[in-house]
Design an enzyme around this catalytic site. Structure first.
Site, PDB file in Angstrom:
ATOM      1  N   ASP A   1       0.858  -1.185   0.000  1.00 17.23           N
ATOM      2  CA  ASP A   1       0.000   0.000   0.000  1.00 17.23           C
ATOM      3  C   ASP A   1       0.884   1.221   0.000  1.00 17.23           C
ATOM      4  O   ASP A   1       1.941   1.248   0.629  1.00 17.23           O
ATOM      5  CB  ASP A   1      -0.980  -0.002   1.167  1.00 17.23           C
ATOM      6  CG  ASP A   1      -0.326  -0.070   2.531  1.00 17.23           C
ATOM      7  OD1 ASP A   1      -0.210   0.981   3.190  1.00 17.23           O
ATOM      8  OD2 ASP A   1       0.056  -1.173   2.947  1.00 17.23           O
TER       9      ASP A   1
ATOM     10  N   GLU B   1      -8.916   4.318  11.841  1.00 16.08           N
ATOM     11  CA  GLU B   1      -7.969   4.181  12.953  1.00 16.08           C
ATOM     12  C   GLU B   1      -7.971   5.485  13.723  1.00 16.08           C
ATOM     13  O   GLU B   1      -8.377   6.521  13.209  1.00 16.08           O
ATOM     14  CB  GLU B   1      -6.568   3.855  12.430  1.00 16.08           C
ATOM     15  CG  GLU B   1      -6.059   4.820  11.364  1.00 16.08           C
ATOM     16  CD  GLU B   1      -4.755   4.364  10.731  1.00 16.08           C
ATOM     17  OE1 GLU B   1      -3.752   4.257  11.478  1.00 16.08           O
ATOM     18  OE2 GLU B   1      -4.737   4.134   9.507  1.00 16.08           O
TER      19      GLU B   1
END
Length: 271
Positions: A58, A145
């Site tokens: 990523d 998150e």
């Protein structure tokens, strides 16, 4: 493959997490040499990342200019690409990155960093306005998150509010892109908000010091981010590396199903 079968396969492979793969026949070591070099390797014990044959990365603007042909030749199998944040931020490298990944034949997906200072609808509107359907070969990702270092948004709503807003955001993306979004999360955020929820959703989990079976007990997962200090040919500096939970055949079957879904523009129904 009939279209209905393709749709069912595309949803079922990720919804189940493909985590029933058996590992008993494989040998172990203390700190096993992984598929890609790591400048800060961890000891995952017998359930090390290389028990999973499909690896991916990523990336965001922070990875700089990327030599995509070299990345592809290094046996990277997929890439998650940062697209947007909140209701008003787009990663400036997003379009270059997704088009370059597509050009070399790497399966790719955009991801959105969720801010709890904006509504689900504001963020879905922003994502849809800036991420064309062609930029989401794999299902889109929502990154949830706690942002400990944010200068603009450190809001931590109650868990019930988090789940309501997250579902609203994912439902909007699924309706538009025709694919069930993947949830990316960290250990603390999952513990505070997601334990025992969204069991029918594909999860991509971060766990860089221990296997997810220890840090996300009871959670079926589809992707595991196991390091942020990986070394990928074609990318300068540390890179996040991930594994897919299933076998190479399951990966290829899922890609084949997504090819049909992308070609047909079929909306995947919720299950």
């Amino acid at each position: 493959m009939p279209r209905l079968l393709a749709v069912l396969l595309a949803t079922s492979l990720l919804a189940t997490g493909c985590s029933s793969v058996g590992y008993d026949f494989m040998s172990t070591g203390s700190i096993r040499k992984t598929k890609f070099h790591d400048t800060d390797p961890q000891d995952f014990g017998r359930n090390h990342p290389d028990r999973h044959p499909v690896h991916g990365i990523d990336i965001s603007k922070w990875n700089g200019d990327i030599d995509w042909q070299t990345v592809k030749r290094s046996d990277v199998s997929f890439v998650f690409i940062k697209a947007t944040e909140g209701k008003d931020v787009i990663d400036p490298a997003f379009e270059t990155n997704w088009r370059s990944a597509a050009a070399v034949g790497l399966p790719y997906a955009p991801y959105h960093f969720y801010y709890f200072c904006s509504s689900a609808d504001e963020q879905a509107d922003w994502f849809i306005a800036n991420v064309p359907k062609a930029a989401s070969f794999l299902p889109p990702v929502v990154d949830v998150e706690w942002n400990h270092t944010s200068k603009t948004c450190r809001t931590r709503p109650p868990a019930a509010t988090v789940r309501i807003e997250l579902k609203r955001f994912m439902d909007r993306l699924e309706a538009y892109y025709g694919k069930r979004p993947i949830i990316y999360t960290s250990v603390d955020f999952h513990r505070d908000n997601l334990v025992g929820t969204f069991e029918d959703r594909p999860f991509w989990v971060r766990s860089v010091a221990a296997h997810p079976d220890k840090t996300y007990q009871g959670r079926r997962w589809s992707f595991w981010q196991y390091t942020s200090t990986g070394v990928i040919p074609g990318i300068k500096g540390g890179t996040d590396i991930n594994v897919f939970a299933g076998s190479k055949k399951e990966w290829q079957d899922w890609l084949a199903a997504l090819n049909e879904v992308n070609a047909a523009g079929t909306t995947i129904a919720s299950r």
